[in-house]
Motif scaffolding. Structure first.
Motif: not given
Length: 422
Positions: A192-198, A203-204
């Motif tokens: 939602a903030a325009g970032k990629s997931i970690t 992995t999870y």
């Protein structure tokens, strides 16, 4: 003592280990046969709608065509799309991907599980004006058809910052079901903030996806509702050959037969069960209702965006409302016309030009089965547009997605300019 404990608890521990090994294994745990595919296509079962394995299996065959919509699919009659396709041995079988309570947001997330099967394919989408209320999709209805597998697959497929993704993530976070899992919610906040997931989230989600897919493979085909008997029953009422004049005459006869206890042209059983005892409460009840200002317009844009990205060629159906009933409840005809202009503009301005617009047919006798759902003659009118669309070669669509339709300004715009509406 240790030996006794092992004999008591050993089998339980071993069974648990084996179960975990099965659930997290990389192998598919079940095979969906053709009988299950046919039954699922008309079952309207929640486990099919929110699952992956059955839809994925069925839609891998070109004969199954996805029909997106909502509660109108549960109103079976002789002119229902599934009945006509069965009776006249059409080269396609509708796969009904809608049920009471499904709306655009539900369809968008369930589409994530069958992306490859929708690519370069045809589809039918029924747009219900009643979806476009002030608050948009009901949270309880969305949760009923939601599976974390949908959002996990969607999150794992994120590649770049897009308006569609940011909007979808924000909308899912507004739903209780979207925030139920802490890791999913955290990942949604990043998107939602325009970032990629970690990396840790990925992995999870990868392991959780495998677990949920195996659960789907093991349990989704259980307790499928068998509507095929009803379809076969109605198919027997049809003449051997498809003749629209003959079928329309039959529709009028059936409509007359089933609407004898009220003046609204509503099916007898529906009227007696849902309206008769509280009819007076509905007098002018809808006079302030408005379908032109709703977050549903942006939720619908998610669906259009997804169809465009997959090059899916879609026939859209805009049904009417029962005019006699809407006059009784005070629903504004001016507002309904403004809704029609707005939704048509959202479609046509982006290249979605296959539209079966029946919004002006609400006063045609026996067109509707109840207050808002297509009936005997209504489904025949739909068939006149849908069957040629599905059985003949269509021009390749050229879509031009406009992110304006995700804005609050568009959601709240009551009328579109006359020039734009044409």
């Amino acid at each position: 003592m240790a030996k006794k404990l092992f004999l008591i608890f050993g089998p339980v521990v071993l069974a648990g280990v084996l179960l975990l090994a099965i659930l997290f294994s990389p192998f598919k745990l079940s095979h969906i046969n053709s009988k299950t595919e046919r039954q699922a296509a008309v079952s309207l079962s929640p486990n099919v709608l929110k699952g992956q394995v059955i839809k994925e299996s069925a839609l891998s065959h070109k004969k199954f065509v996805p029909f997106f919509g909502s509660s109108e699919f549960s109103r079976f009659s002789f002119s229902h799309p599934s009945v006509l396709a069965t009776k006249y041995k059409r080269p396609y079988t509708p796969f009904l991907m809608g049920a009471p309570g499904t709306q655009s947001l539900t369809h968008y997330f369930q589409m994530q599980l069958v992306d490859p099967q929708l690519k370069n394919r045809k589809a039918v989408f029924v747009i219900s004006p009643q979806w476009f209320v002030h608050k948009g999709a009901r949270k309880d209805a969305f949760s009923f058809y939601y599976s974390p597998l949908q959002s996990i697959v969607w999150l794992l497929n994120q590649r770049e910052d897009q308006k569609m993704d940011r909007y979808a993530a924000k909308r899912l976070l507004e739903m209780p079901s979207g925030k139920a899992n802490h890791v999913i919610a955290s990942a949604l906040k990043r998107v939602a903030a325009g970032k990629s997931i970690t990396t840790g989230q990925r992995t999870y989600l990868t392991y959780e996806k495998r677990l949920l897919q195996h659960e789907d493979q093991l349990f989704s085909s259980l307790k499928l509702k068998n509507n095929q008997k009803r379809i076969d029953h109605f198919a027997k009422q049809l003449p051997a050959n498809y003749q629209i004049k003959t079928l329309d005459k039959l529709a009028v006869e059936q409509g007359k037969l089933h609407t004898t206890n009220n003046k609204f042209g509503i099916d007898n059983h529906f009227y007696q069960r849902r309206l008769e005892k509280k009819k007076n409460k509905f007098k002018n009840f809808e006079r302030n209702w408005n379908y032109t200002q709703s977050p549903e317009f942006s939720d619908f844009e998610l669906v259009l965006n997804q169809f465009a990205s997959l090059h899916t060629n879609v026939e859209f159906v805009i049904p009417p409302v029962n005019q006699k009933w809407s006059e009784y409840t005070g629903l504004s005809p001016k507002m309904l016309k403004e809704f029609d202009q707005k939704i048509r503009y959202q479609l046509t301005s982006q290249g979605f030009t296959n539209i079966c617009d029946l919004s002006d047919k609400g006063n045609v006798p026996y067109f509707m089965q109840d207050t808002i759902h297509l009936g005997w003659r209504g489904w025949l009118a739909v068939d006149q547009a849908v069957d040629p669309f599905l059985t003949t070669k269509q021009k390749t669509p050229h879509y031009q997605i406009n992110s304006r339709f995700y804005s609050k300004d568009w959601q709240n715009l009551k009328t579109v300019p006359k020039m734009a509406a044409n």
